[in-house]
Design a protein around this motif. Sequence first.
Motif, PDB file in Angstrom:
ATOM      1  N   GLY A  74     -31.790   2.378  41.981  1.00  0.00           N
ATOM      2  CA  GLY A  74     -31.549   3.781  42.260  1.00  0.00           C
ATOM      3  C   GLY A  74     -30.098   4.162  42.294  1.00  0.00           C
ATOM      4  N   THR A  75     -29.209   3.201  42.082  1.00  0.00           N
ATOM      5  CA  THR A  75     -27.778   3.465  42.112  1.00  0.00           C
ATOM      6  C   THR A  75     -27.190   3.293  40.726  1.00  0.00           C
ATOM      7  OG1 THR A  75     -27.586   2.718  44.401  1.00  0.00           O
ATOM      8  CG2 THR A  75     -25.561   2.781  43.108  1.00  0.00           C
ATOM      9  N   LEU A  76     -26.498   4.320  40.260  1.00  0.00           N
ATOM     10  CA  LEU A  76     -25.877   4.314  38.944  1.00  0.00           C
ATOM     11  C   LEU A  76     -24.360   4.298  39.100  1.00  0.00           C
ATOM     12  CD1 LEU A  76     -25.838   4.846  35.806  1.00  0.00           C
ATOM     13  CD2 LEU A  76     -25.884   7.276  36.382  1.00  0.00           C
ATOM     14  N   ARG A  77     -23.696   3.437  38.354  1.00  0.00           N
ATOM     15  CA  ARG A  77     -22.237   3.412  38.343  1.00  0.00           C
ATOM     16  C   ARG A  77     -21.765   3.404  36.902  1.00  0.00           C
ATOM     17  NH1 ARG A  77     -21.659  -1.531  42.550  1.00  0.00           N
ATOM     18  NH2 ARG A  77     -23.242  -2.296  41.089  1.00  0.00           N
ATOM     19  N   PHE A  78     -20.929   4.357  36.555  1.00  0.00           N
ATOM     20  CA  PHE A  78     -20.372   4.382  35.211  1.00  0.00           C
ATOM     21  C   PHE A  78     -18.904   4.743  35.280  1.00  0.00           C
ATOM     22  CE2 PHE A  78     -21.752   8.801  35.707  1.00  0.00           C
ATOM     23  CZ  PHE A  78     -20.721   9.540  35.135  1.00  0.00           C
ATOM     24  N   VAL A  79     -18.230   4.578  34.161  1.00  0.00           N
ATOM     25  CA  VAL A  79     -16.788   4.782  34.078  1.00  0.00           C
ATOM     26  C   VAL A  79     -16.483   5.802  33.000  1.00  0.00           C
ATOM     27  CG1 VAL A  79     -14.572   3.676  33.532  1.00  0.00           C
ATOM     28  CG2 VAL A  79     -16.285   2.449  34.883  1.00  0.00           C
ATOM     29  N   GLN A  80     -15.536   6.680  33.285  1.00  0.00           N
ATOM     30  CA  GLN A  80     -15.006   7.604  32.279  1.00  0.00           C
ATOM     31  C   GLN A  80     -13.572   7.226  31.958  1.00  0.00           C
ATOM     32  OE1 GLN A  80     -14.221  11.559  33.626  1.00  0.00           O
ATOM     33  NE2 GLN A  80     -13.726  12.361  31.596  1.00  0.00           N
ATOM     34  N   VAL A  81     -13.274   7.074  30.669  1.00  0.00           N
ATOM     35  CA  VAL A  81     -11.895   6.976  30.199  1.00  0.00           C
ATOM     36  C   VAL A  81     -11.680   8.115  29.211  1.00  0.00           C
ATOM     37  CG1 VAL A  81     -11.739   4.478  30.533  1.00  0.00           C
ATOM     38  CG2 VAL A  81     -12.491   5.379  28.332  1.00  0.00           C
ATOM     39  N   SER A  82     -10.428   8.441  28.961  1.00  0.00           N
ATOM     40  CA  SER A  82     -10.197   9.600  28.101  1.00  0.00           C
ATOM     41  C   SER A  82      -8.835   9.547  27.436  1.00  0.00           C
ATOM     42  CB  SER A  82     -10.307  10.889  28.937  1.00  0.00           C
ATOM     43  OG  SER A  82     -10.430  12.021  28.116  1.00  0.00           O
ATOM     44  N   ASP A  83      -8.750  10.215  26.293  1.00  0.00           N
ATOM     45  CA  ASP A  83      -7.485  10.485  25.600  1.00  0.00           C
ATOM     46  C   ASP A  83      -6.629   9.246  25.401  1.00  0.00           C
ATOM     47  OD1 ASP A  83      -7.153  13.741  25.605  1.00  0.00           O
ATOM     48  OD2 ASP A  83      -8.349  13.002  27.272  1.00  0.00           O
ATOM     49  N   SER A  84      -7.191   8.242  24.728  1.00  0.00           N
ATOM     50  CA  SER A  84      -6.416   7.042  24.429  1.00  0.00           C
ATOM     51  C   SER A  84      -5.364   7.286  23.361  1.00  0.00           C
ATOM     52  CB  SER A  84      -7.343   5.909  24.002  1.00  0.00           C
ATOM     53  OG  SER A  84      -8.314   6.345  23.099  1.00  0.00           O
ATOM     54  N   HIS A  85      -5.579   8.269  22.493  1.00  0.00           N
ATOM     55  CA  HIS A  85      -4.591   8.667  21.488  1.00  0.00           C
ATOM     56  C   HIS A  85      -4.024   7.482  20.724  1.00  0.00           C
ATOM     57  CE1 HIS A  85      -3.959  13.033  21.727  1.00  0.00           C
ATOM     58  NE2 HIS A  85      -4.440  12.887  22.952  1.00  0.00           N
ATOM     59  N   ILE A  86      -4.910   6.569  20.322  1.00  0.00           N
ATOM     60  CA  ILE A  86      -4.452   5.428  19.553  1.00  0.00           C
ATOM     61  C   ILE A  86      -3.803   5.924  18.258  1.00  0.00           C
ATOM     62  CG2 ILE A  86      -5.194   3.365  18.293  1.00  0.00           C
ATOM     63  CD1 ILE A  86      -5.193   3.151  21.389  1.00  0.00           C
TER      64      ILE A  86
END
Length: 333
Positions: A74-86
């Motif tokens: 019942g527990t969800l854990r996720f990660v957001q990353v953004s704008d790596s601009h490789i």
Amino acid sequence: MTAYDAHDEPAAEHGMTRRQLMRHAGWFGGAVVLTVAGGEVISRIAGARGSTAEAATATAGTGTAAGTAAADSGTLRFVQVSDSHIGFQGPANTDVAGSFTEAVNQVNSLGFRPDFVMHSGDLTHLSTAGQFDQVKQMMARLRTDRVFTVPGEHDSIGDAGRAYRRTFGTGTLGDGWYSFDTHGVHFVALVNTLSLEKLGHLGNDQIDFVRKDLAGLPSDTPVVVFSHIPLFAMYPKWGWSTDDALKVIALLRRFSSVTCLNGHVHQLFSKTEGNITFHSATTTAYPLPKPGRAPAPTPQVVPARQLKAALGIRSVGYHRGDRELAVKDERLA
């Protein structure tokens, strides 16, 4: 849905021009961790020192540290990353690949395995095949079962996002939008970086998709919405808004818990309107000025020894019954 076995998608009739691109500066955002426990959405940022055990105790209600907590369906854990601009090259950050590598390592050092990782746009700086391949390989190092993405305007230069969709568009609809469900939470990933002159834009086809997608959901379903450009009017003068977002916001009003996550603006910002909370991610590449404090949102150069201090991560704790989020911001580890 996986981001890696992509198929070609039909091109939109209008692509991002360099003139339009210059109106939307880019960055690489920090790692935002969201936990869902008991139907409530809790957010914090990956890698905040001393916060992992506290967050696990507060959100999972088990009293155990995140690294040793028993599996909880019942527990969800996720990660957001953004704008790596490789592919970015400039004095504001001479090694964006290094910054992205640090973020990947930070995610992998959380003490738990995220259910998924979401990259909320501007994966690349100039949307070349080489840059898409590089960021794909770098994200393959993430210790997670699934990686999701949405495109930024830098991922759509000149071709209406076709190169992006070839690499990351498997299972998506239209110009790359989609939804999915996990752990009792409904996720909607939107594309608002095409068809834009100044502000972000969703378009009638995508808004109709959202309407049909949400229609059968009970109003007590937690909803999380990803986009690159903010869905709220953070600073329209710089394009930090989406011109037709209110049509989607109206569809979200009936839900008791809605969280909207975006990148693009290179700084921490949160806003709550009724049942909807908006979070703009922090940057781990280079800072942008605060709204109105410069003629344009161009990358800000700081002394090399001060760059890390200008970058940051955020932890947010939430306890059932609290009226507000507990936010803790720290520099990039």
